[in-house]
Scaffold this motif. Structure first.
Motif, short mmCIF file in Angstrom:
data_model
loop_
_atom_site.label_atom_id
_atom_site.label_comp_id
_atom_site.label_asym_id
_atom_site.label_seq_id
_atom_site.Cartn_x
_atom_site.Cartn_y
_atom_site.Cartn_z
N PHE A 1 0.83 -1.21 0.00
CA PHE A 1 0.00 0.00 0.00
C PHE A 1 0.87 1.26 0.00
CE2 PHE A 1 -2.04 3.39 2.47
CZ PHE A 1 -3.22 3.57 1.77
N LEU B 1 1.68 4.17 -3.13
CA LEU B 1 1.61 5.63 -3.03
C LEU B 1 2.87 6.26 -3.61
CD1 LEU B 1 0.14 6.17 0.57
CD2 LEU B 1 -1.06 6.43 -1.60
N GLU C 1 3.06 8.65 -7.10
CA GLU C 1 3.65 10.00 -7.10
C GLU C 1 4.78 10.07 -8.13
OE1 GLU C 1 2.24 12.39 -5.53
OE2 GLU C 1 3.73 13.99 -5.60
N ILE D 1 1.22 8.18 7.69
CA ILE D 1 1.90 8.64 6.48
C ILE D 1 2.32 10.09 6.68
CG2 ILE D 1 1.69 9.03 4.00
CD1 ILE D 1 -0.61 6.91 4.10
N VAL E 1 4.53 11.86 0.95
CA VAL E 1 4.64 11.10 -0.30
C VAL E 1 5.17 12.08 -1.33
CG1 VAL E 1 3.46 9.68 -2.00
CG2 VAL E 1 2.60 9.74 0.35
N GLU E 2 6.39 11.88 -1.76
CA GLU E 2 7.01 12.84 -2.67
C GLU E 2 7.75 12.10 -3.79
OE1 GLU E 2 6.52 16.07 -2.56
OE2 GLU E 2 5.49 16.15 -0.62
N HIS F 1 -2.35 4.92 -15.24
CA HIS F 1 -3.37 5.88 -15.67
C HIS F 1 -3.64 6.83 -14.53
CE1 HIS F 1 -6.31 3.51 -13.34
NE2 HIS F 1 -5.68 2.45 -13.84
N ALA F 2 -3.99 8.07 -14.88
CA ALA F 2 -4.27 9.09 -13.87
C ALA F 2 -5.12 10.17 -14.50
CB ALA F 2 -2.96 9.68 -13.34
N SER F 3 -5.77 10.95 -13.67
CA SER F 3 -6.49 12.12 -14.17
C SER F 3 -5.50 13.23 -14.43
CB SER F 3 -7.51 12.60 -13.13
OG SER F 3 -8.50 11.61 -12.94
N LEU G 1 -2.76 8.12 -20.02
CA LEU G 1 -2.63 6.66 -20.04
C LEU G 1 -1.29 6.28 -20.67
CD1 LEU G 1 -3.90 3.85 -19.67
CD2 LEU G 1 -5.17 4.21 -21.79
#
Lengths: 336, 336
Positions: A7, A11, A15, A39, A42-43, A322-324, A331
């Motif tokens: 998990f 993350l 990123e 957490i 996250v970088e 994939h990401a917004s 994609l």
């Protein structure tokens, strides 16, 4: 959902993908910092010459633990390194790092991350994959020598996909074919993408060695192919793939300053050279380069279109990420 | 990346989307449980009649804190409710919940979540959106009356998108148009989707009120339209949209037991009835229903294809959610 090592590593991977390609010639790397399940940060590494992911993340973790901003530029590797030297070691006791790539061991353009981390009484450093470059590596050894528990192989397959461009561009050209399309695969009808997608393309153009484009696209679209959306002065050199040498020199791409444009029907030498090559074009270019394309980068926009222009080619892919991006979807796929 | 209320709510939203539609007639809801920054659980409501998201998540949080499995079926709402009554209150001191929808206040098919939560000395209950059904709600009031800090409006827009089918199917048919396509928008050439995508379609078929399909697709594809991949005995009733009443009765869909099939050229009554309607078809059906489609559900497979069959329609979309499903991408969009 399981909250485990995978998990946290996912993350870090997510990123890192935000900066895929943009870190050229460095690899894309992400880092997640966790203390007793909390957490902290996250970088990711953003850009060659700037802080590595671990430095970004340790600084952000410092800020999360202290509840205030540090007076240091996160992107400035030397400054962050020096700042971390002044942080009381005990602040990071029990902290774990999840890094998509083994922390670097030697001081190059930026200070060594393994050394920066080694002074803290960390709980664990978990890496997805060891440094794949022969002679590099050694980061985990430095950490282990300082009594820090190390582990490797968490999300290793995903991390190797993230690293693939980096491994390729050491050896030969990494060929990234970029397309913008509607949700039903149409590529005509003017600008298709969100401002965020266009900006992303321009960021990529600003780092690649050369932009390869088909002659027919140049004639039809009359593009500029610069980086104006990201306020970047350097526009990429352009290679026009065409059997015919004659072009209307009023096409904007020829008027961009500080750029070389060449026209060739032999791109083999280009493909053999270790480099990062961005290809923009349509069906013709896709077919001409089909056997040489490494990855497809698709900006998919939220509309269906009856515009007739599409692309016909049979090609197996593997979706990598994939990401917004704005209202669009970005994609990344591998040509299989 | 910022680790804040939105971060935890996004985890809850992402988990809820995995069960979008499948919870019919209930809404899709997700829940993330956090203690001093440590994520204990991220769970969602799976299916009407089973545990709500909060019960799933509290049980998983119990297991994370105790480091062992509870001897109770997570899906069994009454059993989880009863089990949580036996958990020492202090175990959940300082725990925060992020729920995409206000916890339910009244005992219906399953026990009230707000009451189940109210006996614990929780730190905060953060909800994305209040219960939108008039006369429901009151969950936050119950929690506040028990001295628990409550907050609302975190990721509210995203939560309202998640809830949209639920709000529509209270009033009229929620029309979900399903398509499987290649990455370049081709819809022909046999099965396109991963086993996981096919299974997902069959799960949806098992919950919808009716499956609407175009007459030409029935004649061309000769489909079965059952739920065999999920070992579900109940196949959905089928409505064939066709001007012509004559069909070859050896087409498999007519041979499925315990199913009604009707053929009609007037689907208005179907669309007006509060229900969940899944539409399967191609360009013809998409155009015939274009003004009545609420959402598009796309299974996009990792290949490019030169197959000529695509669909030509101009339609603005809004991407609502995307995720990996096997090797495919699942993409939920709203017709704008």
């Amino acid at each position: 959902m399981k909250i485990d090592d995978r998990f946290y590593m996912q993350l870090a991977l997510g990123e890192a993908w935000r900066y895929q390609g943009l870190t050229y010639p460095n690899p894309a790397v992400g880092c997640c910092v966790v203390k007793e399940g909390r957490i902290l940060a996250v970088e990711a590494h953003h850009k060659a010459g700037e802080s590595h992911a671990e430095l970004w993340a340790m600084l952000a973790a410092y800020e999360a633990l202290e509840g205030r901003e540090a007076a240091v530029d996160s992107a400035d590797a030397d400054a962050v390194y020096d700042f971390l030297q002044t942080v009381p070691e005990e602040l990071f006791r029990g902290v774990s790092l999840y890094v998509t790539l083994e922390p670097c061991a030697h001081h190059g353009r930026t200070p060594s991350c393994a050394w920066a981390l080694s002074r803290f009484p960390l709980h664990r450093v978990v890496v997805a994959t060891a440094d794949p470059i022969p002679g590099h590596g050694g980061g985990l050894e430095i950490l282990a020598d300082h009594g820090i528990e190390v582990a490797t192989g968490v999300c290793e397959e995903e991390a190797r996909e993230l690293l693939e461009p980096f491994l390729i561009w050491q050896e030969r050209a990494f060929v990234l074919f970029k397309l913008a399309q509607t949700t039903n695969g149409r590529i005509g009808g003017g600008y298709l993408s969100s401002p965020e997608s266009l900006e992303h393309v321009h960021r990529l153009r600003a780092v690649v060695d050369e932009l390869l484009i088909g002659g027919s696209t140049v004639r039809t679209d009359r593009p500029t192919l610069d980086c104006r959306f990201v306020d970047q002065k350097r526009a990429p050199n352009v290679c026009i793939y065409s059997r015919q040498n004659e072009f209307d020199r009023s096409i904007p791409l020829f008027g961009v300053s500080d750029r070389q444009v060449r026209i060739t029907d032999d791109i083999e030498p280009l493909l053999d050279r270790p480099s990062f090559l961005l290809v923009e074009g349509g069906e013709g270019m896709l077919k001409a380069l089909q056997d040489r394309i490494d990855w497809l980068l698709l900006y998919q926009t939220p509309k269906l279109s009856a515009h007739p222009l599409s692309y016909n080619v049979d090609q197996k892919l593997k979706y990598l990420h994939h990401a917004s991006i704005g209202v669009d979807l970005i994609l990344w796929s591998r040509f299989e």
